[in-house]
Every structure is written in structure tokens, then in C-alpha cells.
Design an enzyme around this catalytic site. Structure first.
Site, PDB file in Angstrom:
ATOM      1  CD  GLU A 149      53.043  29.796  31.925  1.00 29.47           C
ATOM      2  OE1 GLU A 149      52.291  30.612  32.423  1.00 29.47           O
ATOM      3  OE2 GLU A 149      54.089  29.691  31.387  1.00 29.47           O
ATOM      4  CD  GLU A 246      53.541  36.192  32.010  1.00 30.56           C
ATOM      5  OE1 GLU A 246      54.808  35.671  31.827  1.00 30.56           O
ATOM      6  OE2 GLU A 246      52.451  35.130  31.945  1.00 30.56           O
TER       7      GLU A 246
END
Length: 265
Positions: A149, A246
Site C-alpha cells: 500500500e 477504514e
């Protein structure tokens, strides 16, 4: 949670239902309609305890992270790019894979880390690539896919990956059989010139998506991200993976979930 248009949302239990103790968040997520969950760190709990929580709530574990340093520490976003810390990274990957297999987690995210000020970008990146290649070899045959990521430089100054293209280059070099991208819309909106175009470009390499609005990192609809374009892109490009929520709810988790019917058409 499965939306009417086929997009699947999972609850990140680090961020959602924080009104409750962690172990109670599983039942709360299920009661809200979620069928999958993710969270960064399962390690404070025995794997068997979490397996029971998942089973009792009827939930699937989607993602965990490999271990990182304490919040506020230089290692808070991982050890992968830190020269001289390969042993800690490797121990973390072994533990992460152990937990991922036990929990039935589809993904293990390997946080890339923040480059120390006294380490060159080339050296930190070389260490990162070497560590990810080693991790991919360890994950072989486990049934767990590793995720990379890119995180934005406002929240994480010195983060070793420069953006989606940088992360994709690493995944491509190591091989798509073992490593994929985690595309975080919040981070991309801050760092990329055109986050929606980046999503479209890198979605074929992406196995998991995470969402939060910007600024503020609350639920979609509280900031400036063009969510209609994001979700239209996911649908038009045939994305079939999970979308991790998230974000930190602007009020309460339950109230914040209204964004689903408001933002997804």
C-alpha cells in the site's frame, strides 16, 4: 455487507464501532449487516480467541497487517524499508502469516515503513524490495496473498513508496502470483494528481480497496472525494474484491453508515 450493486464492504474494527471494547465489535459489525471484517493488529489476542469471535458473529476475516512498531514510534508504519531491521521484519511476517492462516484471512498487508532521515531513498527502497521478495517466498503455499500500500506523505512524511506506480512496480517485479496492491482511496486522493484515474489504471493489480473521505478521514460524503466517480469506476472495471471501511466516523458508527445508501448508486 453486500450492496445492491454488488460492491462488498467490510468493517475495519480498528476504526469502526470504537464505542465498544474490541472483542464486542465483531457482533456489532454483524448486527449492522457486515459479513467481513479487517483490522491492522490481531496480535494482542490469541488467534483462537479471534477465531471464536469470527465464528460466533458469522464473519469472514478479510485482512490483517504484519506487526509494526508502537504508535508514534519511527517504526509505526513497519520495518520493511529499514536497513538493519530485517530480522524484525521477518519475525513479523512469520507471525503475520501464522495469524492469517489461523483466522482464514485472505490478505496480509505488509506496511512499507518510513525512511529514516539518515538513510538514502535508494538504500531504503532496496531494503524494502528485498524484504518483500523474501516475504513472498514465505507466503508461498499458505493461501494468503500479500498486499502493498502507498500511503500519503502528509500523514506519513518519509514513507518509502512514492505512490501507486511505485507500489505497482514492486508487485510486478516480484510477481502477481504472490503480491498485489492495496489501493487506499484516501491516501491516493491526497498524493495522486488524479486519484480516480489512478484507481482505473492500477485496479487490475489491486486485490483490496480501502476507503475514507478527505479531508478528515471520516465516512464518504464528509469530504471532497468524488465518490460517485470512485464507485462507478469500481463497477465499470469489474472490481469483485472487498472494500474496507477504514474511516473514523464523524459521529457514531451506526449513524455514519447512512453514507452507503447516500453515496452508492
Amino acid at each position: 455487507m453486500i450492496l445492491h450493486n454488488g460492491l462488498r464492504l467490510d468493517a475495519n474494527l480498528k476504526w469502526l464501532f470504537t464505542e465498544l471494547p474490541f472483542e464486542q465489535r465483531f457482533d456489532a459489525a454483524a448486527a449492522a449487516g457486515f459479513t467481513g471484517v479487517e483490522y491492522a493488529s490481531p496480535y494482542p489476542f490469541p488467534a483462537a480467541t479471534l477465531v471464536r469471535r469470527l465464528a460466533d458473529a458469522g464473519l469472514t476475516q478479510i485482512l490483517i497487517n504484519s506487526p509494526t512498531g508502537e504508535p508514534g514510534s519511527p517504526e509505526r508504519l513497519g520495518y520493511a524499508c529499514l536497513p538493519g531491521r530485517a530480522a524484525e521484519f521477518r519475525d513479523g511476517v512469520k507471525l503475520g502469516l501464522e495469524y492469517a492462516v489461523a483466522l482464514g484471512s485472505t490478505f496480509l498487508h505488509l506496511p512499507a515503513g518510513i525512511r529514516p532521515a539518515d538513510v538514502s531513498r535508494d538504500r531504503a527502497f532496496a531494503q524494502y524490495v528485498a524484504n518483500i521478495a523474501w516475504a513472498a517466498d514465505q507466503a508461498r503455499g499458505s493461501g494468503v496473498r500479500l498486499l502493498l500500500e502507498a500511503q500519503n506523505k502528509q500523514d506519513a512524511p518519509g514513507f518509502v513508496l512514492d505512490g501507486q506506480a511505485h507500489a505497482a512496480a514492486v508487485a510486478d517485479a516480484i510477481g502477481e502470483d504472490h503480491v498485489s496492491l492495496l489501493f487506499d482511496v484516501y491516501h491516493a486522493f491526497i498524493d495522486e494528481t488524479d486519484a480516480v484515474a489512478a484507481l482505473r489504471e492500477f485496479l487490475p493489480r489491486t486485490a483490496h480497496v480501502q476507503i475514507a473521505d478527505s479531508p478528515g478521514r471520516a465516512e464518504p460524503g464528509t469530504g471532497g472525494i468524488p465518490w460517485a466517480d470512485v464507485f462507478d469506476t469500481l463497477k465499470s472495471e469489474g472490481y469483485e474484491g472487498w472494500i474496507g471501511c477504514e474511516y473514523g466516523p464523524a459521529t457514531t458508527t451506526e449513524t455514519g453508515l447512512n453514507w452507503i445508501k447516500e453515496q452508492v448508486r
